[in-house]
Design a protein around this motif. Sequence first.
Motif, PDB file in Angstrom:
ATOM      1  N   SER A  77       0.841  -1.205   0.000  1.00 50.58           N
ATOM      2  CA  SER A  77       0.000   0.000   0.000  1.00 50.58           C
ATOM      3  C   SER A  77       0.868   1.243   0.000  1.00 50.58           C
ATOM      4  O   SER A  77       2.085   1.163   0.220  1.00 50.58           O
ATOM      5  N   GLY A  78       0.250   2.394  -0.214  1.00 49.82           N
ATOM      6  CA  GLY A  78       0.977   3.652  -0.089  1.00 49.82           C
ATOM      7  C   GLY A  78       1.431   3.865   1.350  1.00 49.82           C
ATOM      8  O   GLY A  78       2.511   4.399   1.609  1.00 49.82           O
ATOM      9  N   THR A  79       0.591   3.432   2.274  1.00 49.79           N
ATOM     10  CA  THR A  79       0.950   3.542   3.687  1.00 49.79           C
ATOM     11  C   THR A  79       2.200   2.726   3.989  1.00 49.79           C
ATOM     12  O   THR A  79       3.118   3.200   4.667  1.00 49.79           O
ATOM     13  N   THR A 103      -3.335  15.907   4.669  1.00 50.05           N
ATOM     14  CA  THR A 103      -2.868  14.785   3.858  1.00 50.05           C
ATOM     15  C   THR A 103      -3.606  13.539   4.306  1.00 50.05           C
ATOM     16  O   THR A 103      -4.376  13.569   5.271  1.00 50.05           O
ATOM     17  N   ASP A 104      -3.348  12.425   3.615  1.00 53.67           N
ATOM     18  CA  ASP A 104      -3.894  11.134   4.021  1.00 53.67           C
ATOM     19  C   ASP A 104      -3.168  10.652   5.286  1.00 53.67           C
ATOM     20  O   ASP A 104      -1.983  10.931   5.474  1.00 53.67           O
ATOM     21  N   GLY A 106      -1.996   7.933   5.818  1.00 55.14           N
ATOM     22  CA  GLY A 106      -0.866   7.103   5.408  1.00 55.14           C
ATOM     23  C   GLY A 106       0.467   7.840   5.417  1.00 55.14           C
ATOM     24  O   GLY A 106       1.525   7.215   5.498  1.00 55.14           O
ATOM     25  N   THR A 107       0.435   9.156   5.343  1.00 59.36           N
ATOM     26  CA  THR A 107       1.683   9.925   5.407  1.00 59.36           C
ATOM     27  C   THR A 107       2.332   9.814   6.785  1.00 59.36           C
ATOM     28  O   THR A 107       3.558   9.815   6.898  1.00 59.36           O
ATOM     29  N   VAL A 149       4.272  16.350   0.928  1.00 63.97           N
ATOM     30  CA  VAL A 149       3.151  15.747   0.194  1.00 63.97           C
ATOM     31  C   VAL A 149       2.801  16.645  -0.991  1.00 63.97           C
ATOM     32  O   VAL A 149       2.612  17.850  -0.822  1.00 63.97           O
ATOM     33  N   ASP A 174       6.045  12.190  -0.651  1.00 64.46           N
ATOM     34  CA  ASP A 174       4.835  11.384  -0.745  1.00 64.46           C
ATOM     35  C   ASP A 174       4.120  11.801  -2.034  1.00 64.46           C
ATOM     36  O   ASP A 174       3.467  12.838  -2.087  1.00 64.46           O
ATOM     37  N   ALA A 176       1.790  10.042  -3.665  1.00 67.73           N
ATOM     38  CA  ALA A 176       0.614   9.190  -3.864  1.00 67.73           C
ATOM     39  C   ALA A 176      -0.479   9.879  -4.688  1.00 67.73           C
ATOM     40  O   ALA A 176      -1.255   9.218  -5.367  1.00 67.73           O
ATOM     41  N   GLN A 177      -0.540  11.206  -4.619  1.00 67.50           N
ATOM     42  CA  GLN A 177      -1.586  11.941  -5.356  1.00 67.50           C
ATOM     43  C   GLN A 177      -1.012  12.631  -6.580  1.00 67.50           C
ATOM     44  O   GLN A 177      -1.712  13.418  -7.223  1.00 67.50           O
ATOM     45  N   SER A 199       1.280   5.199  -4.455  1.00 67.15           N
ATOM     46  CA  SER A 199       0.209   4.290  -4.039  1.00 67.15           C
ATOM     47  C   SER A 199      -0.566   3.784  -5.249  1.00 67.15           C
ATOM     48  O   SER A 199      -0.731   4.493  -6.243  1.00 67.15           O
ATOM     49  N   GLN A 201      -3.702   2.433  -4.658  1.00 65.94           N
ATOM     50  CA  GLN A 201      -5.027   2.282  -4.074  1.00 65.94           C
ATOM     51  C   GLN A 201      -6.097   2.643  -5.117  1.00 65.94           C
ATOM     52  O   GLN A 201      -5.829   3.327  -6.098  1.00 65.94           O
ATOM     53  N   LYS A 204      -6.397   6.196  -6.801  1.00 63.74           N
ATOM     54  CA  LYS A 204      -5.238   6.921  -7.325  1.00 63.74           C
ATOM     55  C   LYS A 204      -5.236   6.877  -8.861  1.00 63.74           C
ATOM     56  O   LYS A 204      -6.071   6.224  -9.465  1.00 63.74           O
TER      57      LYS A 204
HETATM   58  C1  PLP Z   1      -3.495   7.532  -0.651  1.00 64.36           C
HETATM   59  C2  PLP Z   1      -2.420   8.216   0.081  1.00 64.36           C
HETATM   60  C3  PLP Z   1      -1.563   7.543   0.976  1.00 64.36           C
HETATM   61  C4  PLP Z   1      -1.782   6.151   1.425  1.00 64.36           C
HETATM   62  O1  PLP Z   1      -1.903   5.244   0.418  1.00 64.36           O
HETATM   63  P1  PLP Z   1      -2.717   3.874   0.645  1.00 64.36           P
HETATM   64  O2  PLP Z   1      -2.348   3.101  -0.561  1.00 64.36           O
HETATM   65  O3  PLP Z   1      -4.156   4.247   0.732  1.00 64.36           O
HETATM   66  O4  PLP Z   1      -2.205   3.252   1.895  1.00 64.36           O
HETATM   67  C5  PLP Z   1      -0.512   8.246   1.544  1.00 64.36           C
HETATM   68  N1  PLP Z   1      -0.321   9.547   1.263  1.00 64.36           N
HETATM   69  C6  PLP Z   1      -1.129  10.228   0.436  1.00 64.36           C
HETATM   70  C7  PLP Z   1      -0.830  11.653   0.169  1.00 64.36           C
HETATM   71  C8  PLP Z   1      -2.219   9.594  -0.167  1.00 64.36           C
HETATM   72  O5  PLP Z   1      -3.035  10.293  -0.968  1.00 64.36           O
END
Ligand code: PLP
Length: 421
Positions: A77-79, A103-104, A106-107, A149, A174, A176-177, A199, A201, A204
Motif C-alpha cells: 500500500s501507499g501507507t 494529507t492522508d 498514510g503519510t 506531500v 509522498d 501518492a496523489q 500508491s 489504491q 489513485k
Molecule cells: C493515498 C495516500 C496515501 C496512502 O496510500 P494507501 O495506498 O491508501 O495506503 C498516503 N499519502 C497520500 C498523500 C495519499 O493520498
Amino acid sequence: MTLAVHGGPPVRSSPLPSTSDRSGRRLGDEERKALDQVIDSGTLWRINGSQVPALEREFADYVGLSGGSCQTIASTSGTSAVHLAVAALRLEPGDEVIVPPITDFGTVAGVLAAGGIPVFADVEEDTGLLTAETIGSVLTSRTRAVIVVHLFGAAADGAAIRAACPPGVRLIEDCAQAYLSVGPDGAPVGTHGDIACFSLQQSKHITAGDGGLTVTDDSELASRMRLFADKGWPRDSGERTHLIFGLNYRMTELTAAVARAQLTKLSGVVADRRTAARICIDGIADCAGLRTVSSADIDRHAFWLLPLLIDEPITVSIADVAAALVAEGVPAAAGYLQQPLYSVPALAEPSTFGTSNLPFAAPYSDRAPGYRDVRCPNTEALVKRRLIVVQINENYTEQDARDIATAIQKVHCACLDGTLT
Ligand SMILES: *Cc1c(COP(=O)(O)O)cnc(C)c1O
C-alpha cells in the motif's frame, strides 16, 4: 435557475465517471490477460515470481525518475511505502519527522509505527503545500526527516524544500496523489527527495486495488527497505535469518501484473485529467471569490482532485457550497479532511503504544502529547473555511467537464446573490 439543493433540476442527472467502479477506471483486457498469465504460472508470491521484479525494474522510468540509478521496492500500500521509507532511517524513539497536517493518514502512520513523532508544519495558504519557510519554523535538533506531500497533484517546491533540510535531515516525497506532476523547476516529483513513495489504491491515478511503491537512488536505504518489507530476511544469501526487524509488506504477483498493465496507461490518464481540468478551470475563470489552479500550472499538475478556494465576497460555508454542488450532480467535498490530521483521535489522543504516551513522554521526548499546542492557521482555514475539492477523472468527456463548470457557475451565482445561505 433554482438550485437542485432547493428542488430545482440538477445540471447533471446522470452520474459522472467515478474511480470507485469501472466507469472511471481503465481496467480491461490488458489487466485480465496479465492476471491469467500469473494464475497459469501457479506462482502468486514475489519470491520466485516474475511480475513484481519486473514492476520494480520498470517503475522509476514510467514516473520520470531515472531508472538507471533508482531502485524501486514494491509493497502492499501507499501507507506501507511510506513506512518502508521511515523504517529505513532507523529513528530513535522520539526522533521527529516533519509532515503537513492536510494529507492522508498514510503519510504519518509509518512515523508513529517507527516510534517517531510526526511534527506538523503549516502549509501555504493557497496551495496546501509545505514550504521551506513553514518547515524551517518547526525544525529542531531532533528532526530526522521531512515528508513533503504533493497535495491533490500539485508539486511542492522540492528544490527549495531540499535546501531547507539541514545536513542529515532526509527528504521523503509522498507522491501518492501526484503521478507525473512536475515541480516549479521543471523536475518530476520525487527528484529532490532521498525517497519517493507512490500508491496503487483504488482512487489513485493507476490502481491495483491496493499496492505501494518506494523509489530511492540510495542503495543502502534500498537494501534496508527491501529487508523491512520481508521480515528482515536476506533472501539473496540463502540463509534463514532475520537481520533487522521487518514486517511482511510483500506485493503479490497478481497486484504487480495489474500494476504493470496500468503503468502503460499512466501518461494517458494524466493527460486526459489535464484536459478535463482545463475545461473546468476555463469555465469558472470569471467567478469572483472562487480560485483554483491557474491555467499556467495545468500541465505541471496531475489533478488527483481539483481544489476550489473560496474567498471574499463569498460568505457561504464550504459545507453548504459542497452540498449544493453534490445536489447538482458534481462529486465535491468540503475541506478534503474533516479536521487537520493533528486533531484526529489517533493523534490527539495518542494510543499507538497503549496508554504509555510513548514516544511523546520522557525519557524520549518532552513534547506535550496530543498536539494541544500546534498552531497551523492556514491549514485550519483551508479545512474549515476555504477548501472544496472536486473529483477529476480521466474518463470525463468534454461534456462531463463542461457540466461541472456549469454547476460550479450556477452555485457560485447563488452564493453571490444570496440564494444559497
Ligand atoms: C493515498 C495516500 C496515501 C496512502 O496510500 P494507501 O495506498 O491508501 O495506503 C498516503 N499519502 C497520500 C498523500 C495519499 O493520498
